[in-house]
Write a protein that holds these residues in place. Structure first.
Motif, PDB file in Angstrom:
ATOM      1  N   THR A 105      76.998  47.686  65.458  1.00 62.63           N
ATOM      2  CA  THR A 105      77.796  47.641  64.260  1.00 62.63           C
ATOM      3  C   THR A 105      79.303  47.745  64.619  1.00 62.63           C
ATOM      4  O   THR A 105      80.061  47.271  64.225  1.00 62.63           O
ATOM      5  CB  THR A 105      77.312  48.480  63.114  1.00 62.63           C
ATOM      6  OG1 THR A 105      77.078  49.954  63.589  1.00 62.63           O
ATOM      7  CG2 THR A 105      76.154  48.069  62.777  1.00 62.63           C
TER       8      THR A 105
ATOM      9  N   GLY B 191      70.766  43.798  58.199  1.00 66.22           N
ATOM     10  CA  GLY B 191      70.565  44.870  59.215  1.00 66.22           C
ATOM     11  C   GLY B 191      68.883  45.565  58.700  1.00 66.22           C
ATOM     12  O   GLY B 191      68.696  45.836  57.789  1.00 66.22           O
TER      13      GLY B 191
ATOM     14  N   LEU C 132      69.887  47.881  63.749  1.00 67.17           N
ATOM     15  CA  LEU C 132      71.577  48.163  63.919  1.00 67.17           C
ATOM     16  C   LEU C 132      71.509  49.494  64.747  1.00 67.17           C
ATOM     17  O   LEU C 132      70.803  50.521  64.855  1.00 67.17           O
ATOM     18  CB  LEU C 132      71.830  48.547  62.345  1.00 67.17           C
ATOM     19  CG  LEU C 132      71.934  47.347  61.491  1.00 67.17           C
ATOM     20  CD1 LEU C 132      72.355  48.093  60.007  1.00 67.17           C
ATOM     21  CD2 LEU C 132      72.787  46.254  61.752  1.00 67.17           C
TER      22      LEU C 132
ATOM     23  N   LEU D  71      75.957  43.234  57.098  1.00 67.88           N
ATOM     24  CA  LEU D  71      75.031  44.193  57.848  1.00 67.88           C
ATOM     25  C   LEU D  71      73.878  44.860  56.641  1.00 67.88           C
ATOM     26  O   LEU D  71      72.835  44.841  56.939  1.00 67.88           O
ATOM     27  CB  LEU D  71      75.306  45.375  58.348  1.00 67.88           C
ATOM     28  CG  LEU D  71      76.789  45.008  59.326  1.00 67.88           C
ATOM     29  CD1 LEU D  71      77.365  46.571  59.960  1.00 67.88           C
ATOM     30  CD2 LEU D  71      76.027  44.475  60.367  1.00 67.88           C
TER      31      LEU D  71
ATOM     32  N   THR E 160      81.793  39.329  62.056  1.00 69.38           N
ATOM     33  CA  THR E 160      80.488  40.061  61.731  1.00 69.38           C
ATOM     34  C   THR E 160      79.645  38.944  60.984  1.00 69.38           C
ATOM     35  O   THR E 160      78.582  38.609  60.995  1.00 69.38           O
ATOM     36  CB  THR E 160      80.602  41.336  60.984  1.00 69.38           C
ATOM     37  OG1 THR E 160      81.492  42.098  61.987  1.00 69.38           O
ATOM     38  CG2 THR E 160      79.186  41.781  61.015  1.00 69.38           C
TER      39      THR E 160
ATOM     40  N   GLU F  32      80.382  44.998  55.954  1.00 65.28           N
ATOM     41  CA  GLU F  32      79.449  45.852  55.389  1.00 65.28           C
ATOM     42  C   GLU F  32      78.268  45.200  54.409  1.00 65.28           C
ATOM     43  O   GLU F  32      77.144  45.548  54.602  1.00 65.28           O
ATOM     44  CB  GLU F  32      79.927  47.009  54.612  1.00 65.28           C
ATOM     45  CG  GLU F  32      80.755  47.883  55.370  1.00 65.28           C
ATOM     46  CD  GLU F  32      81.311  49.043  54.798  1.00 65.28           C
ATOM     47  OE1 GLU F  32      81.111  48.798  53.324  1.00 65.28           O
ATOM     48  OE2 GLU F  32      81.810  50.048  55.018  1.00 65.28           O
TER      49      GLU F  32
END
Length: 341
Positions: free
Chosen positions: A210, A229, A235, A225, A188, A222
């Protein structure tokens, strides 16, 4: 030295625009007049995300980009598997949904890193001192839950981004008329993130799925994101995308049905107009009527016969207009006479 761990929500931008400009608001509201936009709210990783001015997803203009889902980053990488045990199920579901909805392209990206083709690798190896293997040579093996089908595109990359180093990805998206790219895969905060950056910078609507992504630790995932995001890319979860694609497909099917119905209605009107035109041009018409002994005209059946004065041939017509019937009902022959069969 002690460090205080920040809450990842603090990394998000939540407030008024970074700059005030009336023209900016107007432009954002009218940037895509050909597409209807709306505000949607989706639940991703337990958090509600509100998306302003989101056009509906069109599967025929959407590509799924699956980044680096290969043994080096999953089956041979315990830290990723430890924190994301549901990743195979989620990714498999996403791939199946996109195949079912006939998205325009499903593109598989594989990492191929070597000192010869990846200039950044020297610094990476020095920084990590062997804790992360720098050289990645993709084998012919695929993960059981993520294997391309014949016809699905497979590309290799020598950098963290799927759009750099001559991969040809952006050319493919342009040639296929893609406007939206769904990004998922591994890792990610590294290659997924950089690939999303590249797609975004090229001007495509970018959506990161996600729960179809994973990282070397939940916190890294996390944090990535939280930073970008709904700032650089939208997302979505696998489930919310499935619902969105299915709803759009149903709407398109309804629109097609309406068009067919309207087209059929127009065809019927056109046929009747052609019949009337033939009558007015001097064609003798035998309508579905007969005369009884008293000279009254009655309806016989639903077949119309058009008799041409030029060659005395009879031609069947597939439909007739009520207005034509009313002419014959009153005993009027236009360009000919009511014929007794």
């Amino acid at each position: 030295m002690t460090t205080t761990k920040r809450k990842y929500d603090e990394l998000k931008i939540d407030g008024p625009p970074l700059f005030c400009n009336n023209n900016f608001t107007t432009a954002a509201a009218t940037s895509s007049p050909q597409q209807e936009s709306s505000s949607t709210t989706t639940k991703v990783d337990g958090h509600l995300h509100r998306h302003q001015h989101c056009p509906p997803l069109d599967a025929s203009k959407t590509a799924l980009l699956i980044v680096d889902v290969q043994p080096e980053y999953w089956s041979e990488c315990p830290p990723v598997r430890h924190d994301f045990p549901a990743f195979p199920t989620h990714l498999s579901s996403l791939i199946q949904n996109c195949r079912t909805q006939n998205t325009k392209r499903i593109i598989w990206v594989r990492a191929d890193y070597s000192y010869e083709h990846s200039p950044w690798l020297h610094q990476f190896a020095r920084l990590h001192e062997g804790t992360i293997p720098p050289i990645v040579r993709p084998s012919s093996k695929w993960e059981e839950f993520a294997t391309p089908l014949d016809g699905e595109m497979v590309i290799t990359k020598t950098s963290w981004s799927s759009t750099s180093g001559g991969t040809g990805l952006l050319d493919t998206l342009k040639q296929d008329g893609i406007d939206t790219v769904l990004v998922c895969g591994l890792i990610t905060s590294v290659c997924v993130q950089h690939s999303a950056f590249g797609v975004f910078e090229a001007g495509y609507r970018t959506i990161l799925v996600t729960d179809a992504c994973a990282d070397r630790g939940r916190e890294r995932h996390e944090a990535a994101l939280a930073l970008y995001g709904d700032y650089m890319y939208e997302l979505r979860s696998v489930e919310s995308l499935k619902v969105e694609l299915e709803e759009q497909q149903q709407q398109q099917q309804k629109d097609v049905g309406k068009k067919k119905k309207k087209h059929k209605k127009n065809d019927g009107t056109t046929n009747n107009k052609e019949v009337m035109s033939s009558i007015m041009k001097g064609v003798s018409v035998s309508l579905p009527f007969h005369k009884d002994g008293a000279g009254n005209v009655g309806r016989r059946d639903k077949k119309m016969m058009i008799k041409s004065e030029s060659n005395d041939s009879l031609t069947s017509a597939t439909s007739y207009d009520d207005s034509v019937s009313s002419i014959e009902d009153h005993g009027v022959a236009v360009g000919g006479a009511v014929a007794d069969e």
